[in-house]
Scaffold this motif. Sequence first.
Motif, PDB file in Angstrom:
ATOM      1  N   ALA A  80      -8.256 -23.927  12.538  1.00 56.62           N
ATOM      2  CA  ALA A  80      -7.056 -23.922  11.927  1.00 56.62           C
ATOM      3  C   ALA A  80      -5.766 -24.359  10.873  1.00 56.62           C
ATOM      4  CB  ALA A  80      -6.131 -22.305  12.154  1.00 56.62           C
ATOM      5  N   GLY A  81      -5.671 -25.583  11.601  1.00 52.77           N
ATOM      6  CA  GLY A  81      -4.892 -27.211  11.487  1.00 52.77           C
ATOM      7  C   GLY A  81      -5.992 -27.631  10.079  1.00 52.77           C
ATOM      8  N   ARG A  82      -7.196 -27.878   9.839  1.00 53.79           N
ATOM      9  CA  ARG A  82      -8.270 -28.821   9.672  1.00 53.79           C
ATOM     10  C   ARG A  82      -7.757 -27.633   7.960  1.00 53.79           C
ATOM     11  NH1 ARG A  82     -11.638 -29.013  14.234  1.00 53.79           N
ATOM     12  NH2 ARG A  82     -13.095 -27.538  12.674  1.00 53.79           N
ATOM     13  N   LEU A  83      -8.113 -26.489   8.327  1.00 57.30           N
ATOM     14  CA  LEU A  83      -8.181 -25.662   6.668  1.00 57.30           C
ATOM     15  C   LEU A  83      -7.291 -25.544   5.892  1.00 57.30           C
ATOM     16  CD1 LEU A  83     -10.330 -22.677   8.757  1.00 57.30           C
ATOM     17  CD2 LEU A  83     -11.029 -23.519   6.944  1.00 57.30           C
ATOM     18  N   VAL A  84      -6.235 -25.880   6.402  1.00 55.24           N
ATOM     19  CA  VAL A  84      -4.619 -26.006   5.694  1.00 55.24           C
ATOM     20  C   VAL A  84      -3.866 -27.661   5.698  1.00 55.24           C
ATOM     21  CG1 VAL A  84      -4.092 -23.378   6.288  1.00 55.24           C
ATOM     22  CG2 VAL A  84      -3.587 -25.536   7.762  1.00 55.24           C
ATOM     23  N   LEU A  85      -4.927 -28.533   5.883  1.00 54.94           N
ATOM     24  CA  LEU A  85      -5.373 -30.111   5.730  1.00 54.94           C
ATOM     25  C   LEU A  85      -4.433 -30.188   4.546  1.00 54.94           C
ATOM     26  CD1 LEU A  85      -4.912 -31.868   8.173  1.00 54.94           C
ATOM     27  CD2 LEU A  85      -6.856 -32.694   6.911  1.00 54.94           C
ATOM     28  N   ASP A  86      -4.372 -29.621   3.217  1.00 55.04           N
ATOM     29  CA  ASP A  86      -4.107 -29.952   2.342  1.00 55.04           C
ATOM     30  C   ASP A  86      -2.602 -29.443   1.690  1.00 55.04           C
ATOM     31  OD1 ASP A  86      -6.160 -30.992   1.222  1.00 55.04           O
ATOM     32  OD2 ASP A  86      -6.863 -29.618   0.164  1.00 55.04           O
ATOM     33  N   GLN A  87      -2.394 -28.849   2.974  1.00 58.06           N
ATOM     34  CA  GLN A  87      -0.377 -28.009   2.660  1.00 58.06           C
ATOM     35  C   GLN A  87      -0.314 -28.884   3.770  1.00 58.06           C
ATOM     36  OE1 GLN A  87      -3.299 -23.786   3.088  1.00 58.06           O
ATOM     37  NE2 GLN A  87      -1.150 -23.693   2.990  1.00 58.06           N
ATOM     38  N   VAL A  88      -0.741 -28.939   4.640  1.00 56.43           N
ATOM     39  CA  VAL A  88       0.302 -29.907   5.777  1.00 56.43           C
ATOM     40  C   VAL A  88       0.794 -31.508   5.361  1.00 56.43           C
ATOM     41  CG1 VAL A  88       0.278 -31.321   8.232  1.00 56.43           C
ATOM     42  CG2 VAL A  88      -1.417 -29.279   7.757  1.00 56.43           C
ATOM     43  N   ILE A  89      -0.166 -32.395   4.836  1.00 53.76           N
ATOM     44  CA  ILE A  89      -0.012 -33.048   3.701  1.00 53.76           C
ATOM     45  C   ILE A  89       1.176 -33.501   2.425  1.00 53.76           C
ATOM     46  CG2 ILE A  89      -1.206 -35.287   2.261  1.00 53.76           C
ATOM     47  CD1 ILE A  89      -3.162 -34.872   4.183  1.00 53.76           C
ATOM     48  N   ASP A  90       0.306 -31.703   1.907  1.00 55.11           N
ATOM     49  CA  ASP A  90       1.933 -31.400   0.857  1.00 55.11           C
ATOM     50  C   ASP A  90       3.893 -31.758   0.996  1.00 55.11           C
ATOM     51  OD1 ASP A  90       2.304 -30.418  -2.210  1.00 55.11           O
ATOM     52  OD2 ASP A  90       2.875 -29.041  -0.650  1.00 55.11           O
ATOM     53  N   ALA A  91       3.109 -30.565   2.750  1.00 56.10           N
ATOM     54  CA  ALA A  91       5.132 -30.121   3.499  1.00 56.10           C
ATOM     55  C   ALA A  91       5.243 -32.366   3.742  1.00 56.10           C
ATOM     56  CB  ALA A  91       4.614 -29.409   4.248  1.00 56.10           C
ATOM     57  N   VAL A  92       4.234 -32.614   4.032  1.00 49.07           N
ATOM     58  CA  VAL A  92       4.697 -34.460   4.565  1.00 49.07           C
ATOM     59  C   VAL A  92       5.512 -34.926   3.482  1.00 49.07           C
ATOM     60  CG1 VAL A  92       4.332 -36.447   4.987  1.00 49.07           C
ATOM     61  CG2 VAL A  92       3.656 -35.133   6.182  1.00 49.07           C
ATOM     62  N   LYS A  93       4.809 -34.826   2.300  1.00 44.38           N
ATOM     63  CA  LYS A  93       5.610 -35.243   1.205  1.00 44.38           C
ATOM     64  C   LYS A  93       6.562 -34.280   0.495  1.00 44.38           C
ATOM     65  CE  LYS A  93       0.888 -36.214  -0.972  1.00 44.38           C
ATOM     66  NZ  LYS A  93       0.042 -36.190  -1.785  1.00 44.38           N
ATOM     67  N   ARG A  94       7.048 -33.122   0.807  1.00 47.59           N
ATOM     68  CA  ARG A  94       8.440 -31.875   0.693  1.00 47.59           C
ATOM     69  C   ARG A  94       9.259 -32.883   1.130  1.00 47.59           C
ATOM     70  NH1 ARG A  94       6.156 -26.677   1.030  1.00 47.59           N
ATOM     71  NH2 ARG A  94       8.134 -26.563   0.581  1.00 47.59           N
ATOM     72  N   MET A  95       9.094 -32.969   2.758  1.00 49.42           N
ATOM     73  CA  MET A  95       9.702 -33.607   3.940  1.00 49.42           C
ATOM     74  C   MET A  95      10.456 -34.577   3.050  1.00 49.42           C
ATOM     75  SD  MET A  95       8.460 -32.179   7.293  1.00 49.42           S
ATOM     76  CE  MET A  95       9.620 -32.742   7.489  1.00 49.42           C
TER      77      MET A  95
END
Length: 319
Positions: A80-95
Amino acid sequence: MTEAIHLFAGPGGLDAGALAEGVHGPGIEWDDNAVATRRAAGLATIHADVRKHGPQDFPRATLLTGGPPCQTYTVAGGGAGRLVLDQVIDAVKRMGAREAVDPKLLGDERTGLVLEPLRWILADLDAGCGYEAVVLEQVQQVQQVWDAYAEVLRGEGYSVATGVLHTEQYGVPQTRRRAVLIARLSGEVKLPEPTHRPYRRGIPQHEGDPQLKPWVSMGEALPDRGPFAVVSNYGTGGDPRNRGRRTSGEPAFTVTGKISRLRLIDPDGHELPRLTPSEAGRLQGFPADWPWTGGDISQQIGNACPVPLATALIRAAIA
């Protein structure tokens, strides 16, 4: 004196590595079983959810370490985490831009926990402090997340090094790849140099770079066992139909939460007793007398950061 706060502290791999470098400090862990082991080992422990705390609760800590849960990122997990990896990376940038991020939008709540160390780091910086050093480790599929962390942290004045390390090159009697991040506020930081040779199937232990030590075999870690072979408990590449085999003269396969299922056979092909918790722990670099306690001990061991790797990472971070 350096004092640490260990997030997602588990049964104590990063703690043990820190203590080997003279660094003390508590660990936060929510799992009852891992907490039981930690307390039996005499480790300072806060039995709590990392999300319910922050750097203001540990003002003396100058080193932050963490190994967030890997289940949604690992090949052996659901993905599940690999499927949303792009969203996780985007969340890091937004933070990093100080935008509000809701980890619940990432689906499985374990996926969003990889953002927690960054929340702590940024909160400490915004309070006018800033951890002097940071050490993070996870399965190799998280390397892209650590690279996104690195971009944010460099913008905050940190020197950062990231990469995928092979644990047998740091004296762990096991082949295991870990994505790591080391950051430091003052001075340059770099990944720890290997101390041992890489394992290559068919290449004798004594061959290779003479400036490096030989990799450590299972037989050396478990000398009382005598000669044996193991049959992989999960299959090469995560394919359960493709079970590899190694002898005690080689490092172990990656230790997972299914280590108790690992089959051992003697040179004549007879089944041997399964690994004890002490033996499984030694394949992760823990001392033979580490007091594994509570339930689900195999999972505790599989989730832990190998102690020699933890020691090398912390030494590089605070040197």
